[in-house]
Design a protein around this motif. Sequence first.
Motif, PDB file in Angstrom:
ATOM      1  N   SER A  92       0.847  -1.183   0.000  1.00 12.11           N
ATOM      2  CA  SER A  92       0.000   0.000   0.000  1.00 12.11           C
ATOM      3  C   SER A  92       0.888   1.241   0.000  1.00 12.11           C
ATOM      4  O   SER A  92       2.020   1.200   0.476  1.00 12.11           O
ATOM      5  CB  SER A  92      -0.894   0.007   1.248  1.00 12.11           C
ATOM      6  OG  SER A  92      -1.584   1.227   1.367  1.00 12.11           O
ATOM      7  N   ASP A  93       0.368   2.320  -0.530  1.00 15.53           N
ATOM      8  CA  ASP A  93       1.085   3.600  -0.479  1.00 15.53           C
ATOM      9  C   ASP A  93       0.770   4.355   0.806  1.00 15.53           C
ATOM     10  O   ASP A  93       1.195   5.492   0.977  1.00 15.53           O
ATOM     11  CB  ASP A  93       0.705   4.469  -1.686  1.00 15.53           C
ATOM     12  CG  ASP A  93       1.217   3.888  -2.991  1.00 15.53           C
ATOM     13  OD1 ASP A  93       2.254   3.192  -2.970  1.00 15.53           O
ATOM     14  OD2 ASP A  93       0.586   4.128  -4.038  1.00 15.53           O
ATOM     15  N   LEU A  94       0.016   3.739   1.709  1.00 12.51           N
ATOM     16  CA  LEU A  94      -0.373   4.382   2.957  1.00 12.51           C
ATOM     17  C   LEU A  94       0.454   3.864   4.124  1.00 12.51           C
ATOM     18  O   LEU A  94       0.882   2.716   4.131  1.00 12.51           O
ATOM     19  CB  LEU A  94      -1.855   4.137   3.247  1.00 12.51           C
ATOM     20  CG  LEU A  94      -2.846   4.644   2.207  1.00 12.51           C
ATOM     21  CD1 LEU A  94      -4.263   4.251   2.600  1.00 12.51           C
ATOM     22  CD2 LEU A  94      -2.739   6.142   2.034  1.00 12.51           C
ATOM     23  N   SER A  95       0.652   4.724   5.105  1.00  8.16           N
ATOM     24  CA  SER A  95       1.290   4.346   6.368  1.00  8.16           C
ATOM     25  C   SER A  95       0.461   4.905   7.511  1.00  8.16           C
ATOM     26  O   SER A  95      -0.196   5.938   7.374  1.00  8.16           O
ATOM     27  CB  SER A  95       2.702   4.936   6.477  1.00  8.16           C
ATOM     28  OG  SER A  95       3.582   4.329   5.580  1.00  8.16           O
ATOM     29  N   VAL A  96       0.510   4.230   8.634  1.00  8.48           N
ATOM     30  CA  VAL A  96      -0.087   4.741   9.866  1.00  8.48           C
ATOM     31  C   VAL A  96       1.073   5.279  10.690  1.00  8.48           C
ATOM     32  O   VAL A  96       2.090   4.608  10.866  1.00  8.48           O
ATOM     33  CB  VAL A  96      -0.824   3.630  10.638  1.00  8.48           C
ATOM     34  CG1 VAL A  96      -1.337   4.145  11.974  1.00  8.48           C
ATOM     35  CG2 VAL A  96      -1.960   3.062   9.800  1.00  8.48           C
ATOM     36  N   ARG A  97       0.947   6.521  11.134  1.00  8.60           N
ATOM     37  CA  ARG A  97       2.016   7.169  11.898  1.00  8.60           C
ATOM     38  C   ARG A  97       1.469   7.639  13.236  1.00  8.60           C
ATOM     39  O   ARG A  97       0.276   7.837  13.402  1.00  8.60           O
ATOM     40  CB  ARG A  97       2.573   8.367  11.131  1.00  8.60           C
ATOM     41  CG  ARG A  97       3.221   7.961   9.822  1.00  8.60           C
ATOM     42  CD  ARG A  97       3.729   9.164   9.039  1.00  8.60           C
ATOM     43  NE  ARG A  97       4.162   8.747   7.734  1.00  8.60           N
ATOM     44  CZ  ARG A  97       5.389   8.348   7.432  1.00  8.60           C
ATOM     45  NH1 ARG A  97       6.321   8.363   8.359  1.00  8.60           N
ATOM     46  NH2 ARG A  97       5.696   7.963   6.217  1.00  8.60           N
ATOM     47  N   GLY A  98       2.378   7.868  14.142  1.00 11.45           N
ATOM     48  CA  GLY A  98       1.994   8.416  15.430  1.00 11.45           C
ATOM     49  C   GLY A  98       3.102   9.298  15.974  1.00 11.45           C
ATOM     50  O   GLY A  98       4.282   9.023  15.770  1.00 11.45           O
ATOM     51  N   SER A  99       2.705  10.378  16.617  1.00 18.37           N
ATOM     52  CA  SER A  99       3.643  11.278  17.290  1.00 18.37           C
ATOM     53  C   SER A  99       3.207  11.404  18.739  1.00 18.37           C
ATOM     54  O   SER A  99       2.014  11.415  19.033  1.00 18.37           O
ATOM     55  CB  SER A  99       3.620  12.673  16.658  1.00 18.37           C
ATOM     56  OG  SER A  99       4.056  12.627  15.335  1.00 18.37           O
ATOM     57  N   LEU A 100       4.175  11.532  19.619  1.00 13.28           N
ATOM     58  CA  LEU A 100       3.909  11.704  21.041  1.00 13.28           C
ATOM     59  C   LEU A 100       4.792  12.818  21.569  1.00 13.28           C
ATOM     60  O   LEU A 100       6.004  12.834  21.319  1.00 13.28           O
ATOM     61  CB  LEU A 100       4.214  10.406  21.800  1.00 13.28           C
ATOM     62  CG  LEU A 100       4.168  10.466  23.327  1.00 13.28           C
ATOM     63  CD1 LEU A 100       2.761  10.775  23.819  1.00 13.28           C
ATOM     64  CD2 LEU A 100       4.670   9.168  23.926  1.00 13.28           C
ATOM     65  N   TYR A 101       4.181  13.772  22.275  1.00 11.65           N
ATOM     66  CA  TYR A 101       4.896  14.879  22.908  1.00 11.65           C
ATOM     67  C   TYR A 101       4.495  14.883  24.376  1.00 11.65           C
ATOM     68  O   TYR A 101       3.302  14.902  24.697  1.00 11.65           O
ATOM     69  CB  TYR A 101       4.505  16.204  22.257  1.00 11.65           C
ATOM     70  CG  TYR A 101       5.063  17.410  22.970  1.00 11.65           C
ATOM     71  CD1 TYR A 101       6.328  17.900  22.662  1.00 11.65           C
ATOM     72  CD2 TYR A 101       4.331  18.056  23.958  1.00 11.65           C
ATOM     73  CE1 TYR A 101       6.842  18.995  23.320  1.00 11.65           C
ATOM     74  CE2 TYR A 101       4.844  19.148  24.630  1.00 11.65           C
ATOM     75  CZ  TYR A 101       6.099  19.618  24.301  1.00 11.65           C
ATOM     76  OH  TYR A 101       6.601  20.701  24.959  1.00 11.65           O
ATOM     77  N   VAL A 102       5.478  14.841  25.266  1.00 10.88           N
ATOM     78  CA  VAL A 102       5.209  14.863  26.703  1.00 10.88           C
ATOM     79  C   VAL A 102       6.135  15.868  27.363  1.00 10.88           C
ATOM     80  O   VAL A 102       7.355  15.818  27.185  1.00 10.88           O
ATOM     81  CB  VAL A 102       5.440  13.476  27.343  1.00 10.88           C
ATOM     82  CG1 VAL A 102       5.178  13.519  28.839  1.00 10.88           C
ATOM     83  CG2 VAL A 102       4.586  12.416  26.684  1.00 10.88           C
ATOM     84  N   GLN A 103       5.564  16.794  28.113  1.00 10.67           N
ATOM     85  CA  GLN A 103       6.341  17.741  28.906  1.00 10.67           C
ATOM     86  C   GLN A 103       5.551  17.986  30.183  1.00 10.67           C
ATOM     87  O   GLN A 103       4.572  18.715  30.175  1.00 10.67           O
ATOM     88  CB  GLN A 103       6.581  19.040  28.165  1.00 10.67           C
ATOM     89  CG  GLN A 103       7.437  20.008  28.967  1.00 10.67           C
ATOM     90  CD  GLN A 103       7.798  21.254  28.174  1.00 10.67           C
ATOM     91  OE1 GLN A 103       7.164  21.593  27.200  1.00 10.67           O
ATOM     92  NE2 GLN A 103       8.828  21.936  28.631  1.00 10.67           N
ATOM     93  N   GLU A 105       2.837  17.714  32.603  1.00  7.06           N
ATOM     94  CA  GLU A 105       1.442  17.303  32.428  1.00  7.06           C
ATOM     95  C   GLU A 105       0.930  17.560  31.008  1.00  7.06           C
ATOM     96  O   GLU A 105      -0.157  17.131  30.649  1.00  7.06           O
ATOM     97  CB  GLU A 105       0.547  18.039  33.438  1.00  7.06           C
ATOM     98  CG  GLU A 105       0.829  17.683  34.887  1.00  7.06           C
ATOM     99  CD  GLU A 105       0.536  16.224  35.184  1.00  7.06           C
ATOM    100  OE1 GLU A 105      -0.515  15.715  34.755  1.00  7.06           O
ATOM    101  OE2 GLU A 105       1.381  15.577  35.840  1.00  7.06           O
ATOM    102  N   SER A 106       1.692  18.284  30.199  1.00  6.56           N
ATOM    103  CA  SER A 106       1.283  18.578  28.826  1.00  6.56           C
ATOM    104  C   SER A 106       1.601  17.393  27.928  1.00  6.56           C
ATOM    105  O   SER A 106       2.743  16.956  27.854  1.00  6.56           O
ATOM    106  CB  SER A 106       2.031  19.802  28.284  1.00  6.56           C
ATOM    107  OG  SER A 106       1.728  20.935  29.055  1.00  6.56           O
ATOM    108  N   THR A 107       0.580  16.864  27.276  1.00  8.46           N
ATOM    109  CA  THR A 107       0.784  15.758  26.348  1.00  8.46           C
ATOM    110  C   THR A 107      -0.020  15.975  25.079  1.00  8.46           C
ATOM    111  O   THR A 107      -1.104  16.564  25.105  1.00  8.46           O
ATOM    112  CB  THR A 107       0.360  14.402  26.956  1.00  8.46           C
ATOM    113  OG1 THR A 107      -1.005  14.471  27.327  1.00  8.46           O
ATOM    114  CG2 THR A 107       1.203  14.038  28.152  1.00  8.46           C
ATOM    115  N   ALA A 108       0.542  15.512  23.991  1.00  6.02           N
ATOM    116  CA  ALA A 108      -0.162  15.493  22.706  1.00  6.02           C
ATOM    117  C   ALA A 108       0.136  14.162  22.039  1.00  6.02           C
ATOM    118  O   ALA A 108       1.295  13.776  21.919  1.00  6.02           O
ATOM    119  CB  ALA A 108       0.294  16.644  21.818  1.00  6.02           C
ATOM    120  N   ILE A 109      -0.909  13.467  21.642  1.00  2.11           N
ATOM    121  CA  ILE A 109      -0.790  12.228  20.892  1.00  2.11           C
ATOM    122  C   ILE A 109      -1.437  12.492  19.543  1.00  2.11           C
ATOM    123  O   ILE A 109      -2.579  12.973  19.484  1.00  2.11           O
ATOM    124  CB  ILE A 109      -1.490  11.060  21.615  1.00  2.11           C
ATOM    125  CG1 ILE A 109      -0.854  10.851  22.991  1.00  2.11           C
ATOM    126  CG2 ILE A 109      -1.436   9.790  20.767  1.00  2.11           C
ATOM    127  CD1 ILE A 109      -1.603   9.864  23.862  1.00  2.11           C
TER     128      ILE A 109
END
Length: 194
Positions: A92-103, A105-109
């Motif tokens: 497939s030409d598709l990928s599943v990606r993920g990013s994680l930022y933690v500082q 109590e601040s988090t972004a998934i």
Amino acid sequence: MERTKLVWLLGTAITLGMIGSQPAGAEPAGLSGSYAGATLSADQVMGLQGLQNPLTQTLIQSSGVSSKAPGASALALPAAQQYQGRLDLENSDLSVRGSLYVQGESTAIVPSVTYDIPVQGSTNVYAGAGYALINPDGGATPLGDRNGLVLSAGAESGVLPGIVVYGNAQIGVGTDSQTGNSPLRWQMGVGRRF
């Protein structure tokens, strides 16, 4: 102004794909396989912070390169930890990606799906969309302080057996409640293939 950023981000991904295109019948292989890596944002790179990220240290130590100057003490561990990964969807030409930022109590998934364009050898450019999941009690992150759509474009390349370098830009569409802006984030990293 925000529309300009979005057009630039998507235009860059398309242009990079065209630059790397080859004549019909000569399909480039591109980067295949999955990886997980430690990420540095543009502000960390400029300040040389982030080198004490545990995954970055493992990669640095396995390469035999020292992360500190001779006679200097170890760099202080920054409060922010950032990671990124790619799950290659075979055939497939598709990928599943993920990013994680933690500082603190601040988090972004940020889970996302990207369209990958092989440009040569073991190199891809990609563009895609995902959704930022921000901890509402933790304060602002580089992608803002509320959940929302995230657009991304980037490039990745296998540089050594088992090692990938990558860089991308992410724009959180309206994810900053204080200003109403769409934060733009530049980052790069080193990953280990699996």
